[in-house]
Design an enzyme around this catalytic site. Structure first.
Site, PDB file in Angstrom:
ATOM      1  N   ASN A 165      12.174  24.844   1.289  1.00  0.00           N
ATOM      2  CA  ASN A 165      11.684  23.551   1.779  1.00  0.00           C
ATOM      3  C   ASN A 165      10.739  24.245   2.436  1.00  0.00           C
ATOM      4  O   ASN A 165      10.771  23.902   3.499  1.00  0.00           O
ATOM      5  CB  ASN A 165      13.132  23.294   2.814  1.00  0.00           C
ATOM      6  N   ARG A 170      13.549  21.184  -2.136  1.00  0.00           N
ATOM      7  CA  ARG A 170      13.586  19.800  -1.626  1.00  0.00           C
ATOM      8  C   ARG A 170      12.540  19.019  -1.776  1.00  0.00           C
ATOM      9  O   ARG A 170      10.929  20.341  -1.927  1.00  0.00           O
ATOM     10  CB  ARG A 170      13.704  20.339   0.146  1.00  0.00           C
ATOM     11  N   HIS A 192      16.764  11.278   3.146  1.00  0.00           N
ATOM     12  CA  HIS A 192      18.529  12.240   3.202  1.00  0.00           C
ATOM     13  C   HIS A 192      18.900  12.100   2.347  1.00  0.00           C
ATOM     14  O   HIS A 192      20.068  12.240   2.520  1.00  0.00           O
ATOM     15  CB  HIS A 192      18.938  11.655   4.914  1.00  0.00           C
ATOM     16  N   ARG A 229      10.313   9.156  15.687  1.00  0.00           N
ATOM     17  CA  ARG A 229      10.298   7.789  15.242  1.00  0.00           C
ATOM     18  C   ARG A 229      10.591   6.609  15.449  1.00  0.00           C
ATOM     19  O   ARG A 229      11.721   6.594  15.518  1.00  0.00           O
ATOM     20  CB  ARG A 229      10.588   8.022  13.326  1.00  0.00           C
ATOM     21  N   GLU A 264      22.777  20.359   3.084  1.00  0.00           N
ATOM     22  CA  GLU A 264      21.650  20.023   2.019  1.00  0.00           C
ATOM     23  C   GLU A 264      20.933  21.637   1.164  1.00  0.00           C
ATOM     24  O   GLU A 264      20.870  20.965   0.093  1.00  0.00           O
ATOM     25  CB  GLU A 264      20.288  19.494   3.195  1.00  0.00           C
TER      26      GLU A 264
END
Ligand code: ADP
Length: 415
Positions: free
Chosen positions: A7, A99, A189, A250, A396
Site C-alpha cells: 500500500n 492497493r 474505502h 478533511r 483490507e
C-alpha cells in the site's frame, strides 16, 4: 502462496506478507507472516518492521524513493536473521497485491497488472492526483525488483462501489460533464466496506443477497456505505475522498460556494484551498488541536476543551445523518457495522452516533459496547434492537491477498 501486499502513499509504503491459498481462504485459515511501514520516503525515513509474534523493530534509513524503500523491505524479508516462516529467498514471494486508490469506471474488479492496466491506472491520475502516482511507483518498483515473472495484482478502492446506480453516483450538474470528463461519485474505502460486509455475512449467517446493511468506516479517513443485496448502493465519498463524513483532516460535505468566497476573501489559490480541504480541515480544523480522535476525547474529558467537544459533536452528528439517509434510501437495514480505528475502538463515539435512534429500531447495549475494542469483533446492539449493531475490525490487506490469489489462479497466464 506467500503474498506481499503493498500500500504505497505519497511518502509511505505499508506492507504485509500473508500466506493464503484457496483452501486457506475456504477455512479462514490465512496467516499473516510479517508487516511493516516505511514513512517519510524521500528524506530520513522511519522504518517499522515486525515478524508476526516477534517484537517490533524500528530504525531510520535514508530512502530516497519508493524503489529504495521497497528494496529495503525486500532485503529485510529475505535476510536470514529475519526468519519469516517459509521465506528464505525472493522466490518464496509468489505474488504481489497492490492497493490502488482510483480505478474510475474501467476497473470494476481486481486485475492482474500488465502494461494496459498500468496505462489505465495512469489515465485515472486526473481523478486521484494525490494517490494513483504513488500506487504506480509501488508497481514500477515491484516490477523492477521482483521481475515480471512474479504476478502483480491491483485491488481498487473504488471497485466495490461500481455497483452504485446512476441515482447514487451522478452529481446534479450538467450531464455532459459526466459524459465528457467522467465527473461523478466513485466512492473509496471499497476494500474495507467489502471486507466487513463479508465478515458480517459470516457472523450473521446471511447470504450475499440477504446482506442489507450500513457499514461505517471511521479512521483517519471516514466513509459510510449503504449495502443492498450485498452490493454497494450508495457511499459518502464522491469523486475524491473529500466528500461526506467529517474526517481527521478533511471536512466532508461543503457548499462549493465556500471555495469562491475563500479565493475572494483570503486570496487563496486552488492549490491552497485543496491543501486546506485535505490537510487542515475536519477534526483538526474545528478543534485547532489535533486530527487524532483519541487525543480529542481526552481533551474533552480532562479539560472540557470547547472546540474539542464541538469537533466530536459535529463528527458524530454527520455520521448519524448519513445513517439516517441510508436507512431511508434502502427502506431500512438489518445492521449497522462500525469499523476503522475509531469505529473499532471508541465506544463513546459509537454510542454518540447511535444515541436517540431508538425510534428507528436502533439500540446499543452499553455493556457490550464498552467491551468492544482492541480488535474484538461482534454484536453490540441491545436484545430488542430491530437493527443490529456490530463492530467488525477491517482487514483490507487480507482481502487484497485473497483477491491476488484468486486473480493469479484464474489467469490464463502462468506465473
Ligand atoms: P487510517 O485511516 O489511517 O488507517 P485508523 O483506521 O488507524 O487510520 O484510525 C485512526 C483513528 O482512530 C485516529 O483518529 C485514532 O485516534 C483513532 N483511534 C484509535 N484508537 C482509538 C480509541 N481507543 N478511541 C478513540 N479513537 C481511537
Amino acid at each position: 502462496m506467500n503474498i506481499l501486499v503493498l500500500n504505497c502513499g505519497s511518502s509511505s509504503l505499508k506492507f504485509q506478507i500473508i500466506q493464503t491459498d484457496l483452501e486457506r481462504i475456504e477455512k479462514d485459515d490465512d496467516r499473516q507472516l510479517a508487516k511493516g511501514l516505511v514513512e517519510r520516503i524521500g528524506s530520513q525515513s522511519l522504518v517499522t518492521f515486525q515478524v508476526t509474534g516477534k517484537p517490533v523493530e524500528k530504525h531510520a534509513a535514508p530512502l530516497r524513493d519508493h524503489r529504495a524503500a521497497l528494496d529495503h523491505v525486500i532485503r529485510w524479508i529475505i535476510d536470514p536473521e529475519t526468519q519469516i516462516s517459509g521465506i528464505q529467498s525472493l522466490s518464496d514471494i509468489h505474488a504481489i497485491g497492490h492497493r490502488v486508490v482510483h480505478g474510475a469506471e474501467r476497473f470494476t474488479k481486481s486485475v492482474i497488472i500488465d502494461d494496459s492496466v498500468i496505462r489505465g491506472v495512469q489515465d485515472c491520475i486526473d481523478l486521484a492526483p494525490l494517490h494513483n502516482p504513488a500506487n504506480l511507483k509501488g508497481i514500477a518498483a515491484a516490477r523492477e525488483l521482483l521481475g515480471i515473472g512474479v504476478a502483480q495484482v491491483a485491488v481498487f478502492d473504488t471497485s466495490f462501489h461500481s455497483s452504485m446506480p446512476e441515482t447514487s453516483f451522478l452529481y446534479a450538474i450538467p450531464y455532459q460533464l459526466y459524459r465528457r470528463h467522467k465527473i461523478r461519485r466513485y466512492g473509496f474505502h471499497g476494500t474495507s466496506h467489502r471486507y466487513v460486509a463479508f465478515r458480517y455475512r459470516q457472523l450473521a449467517g446471511k447470504t450475499r443477497e440477504e446482506t442489507n446493511i450500513i457499514t461505517v468506516h471511521l479512521g483517519n479517513g471516514c466513509s459510510a456505505c449503504a449495502i443492498r443485496g450485498g452490493a454497494s448502493f450508495d457511499t459518502s465519498m464522491g469523486l475524491s475522498p473529500l466528500e461526506g463524513l467529517v474526517m481527521g483532516t478533511r471536512g466532508g460535505d461543503l457548499d462549493p460556494a465556500v471555495l469562491e468566497l475563500l479565493h475572494h476573501k483570503e486570496g487563496m489559490s486552488m492549490a491552497d484551498i485543496d491543501n486546506m480541504l485535505n490537510k487542515q480541515s475536519g477534526l483538526l480544523g474545528i478543534s485547532g488541536l489535533t486530527n487524532d480522535m483519541r487525543d480529542l476525547l481526552e481533551e474533552a474529558r480532562e479539560h472540557q476543551d470547547r472546540r474539542a467537544i464541538l469537533a466530536i459533536n459535529i463528527f458524530a452528528q454527520r455520521a448519524k445523518k448519513y445513517i439516517g439517509a441510508y436507512l431511508a434510501e434502502m427502506n431500512g437495514a438489518d445492521a449497522i457495522v462500525f469499523t476503522g480505528g475509531i469505529g473499532e475502538n471508541s465506544s463513546v463515539i459509537r454510542q454518540r452516533i447511535c444515541a436517540g435512534l431508538d425510534w428507528l429500531g436502533i439500540a446499543i447495549d452499553d455493556q457490550l459496547n464498552s467491551q468492544m475494542s482492541g480488535g474484538k469483533e461482534g454484536e453490540i446492539s441491545a436484545k430488542d434492537s430491530r437493527v443490529k449493531v456490530y463492530v467488525i475490525p477491517t482487514n483490507e490487506e487480507l482481502l487484497i491477498a485473497r483477491d491476488t490469489v484468486r486473480c493469479v489462479l484464474n489467469s490464463p497466464r502462468r506465473f
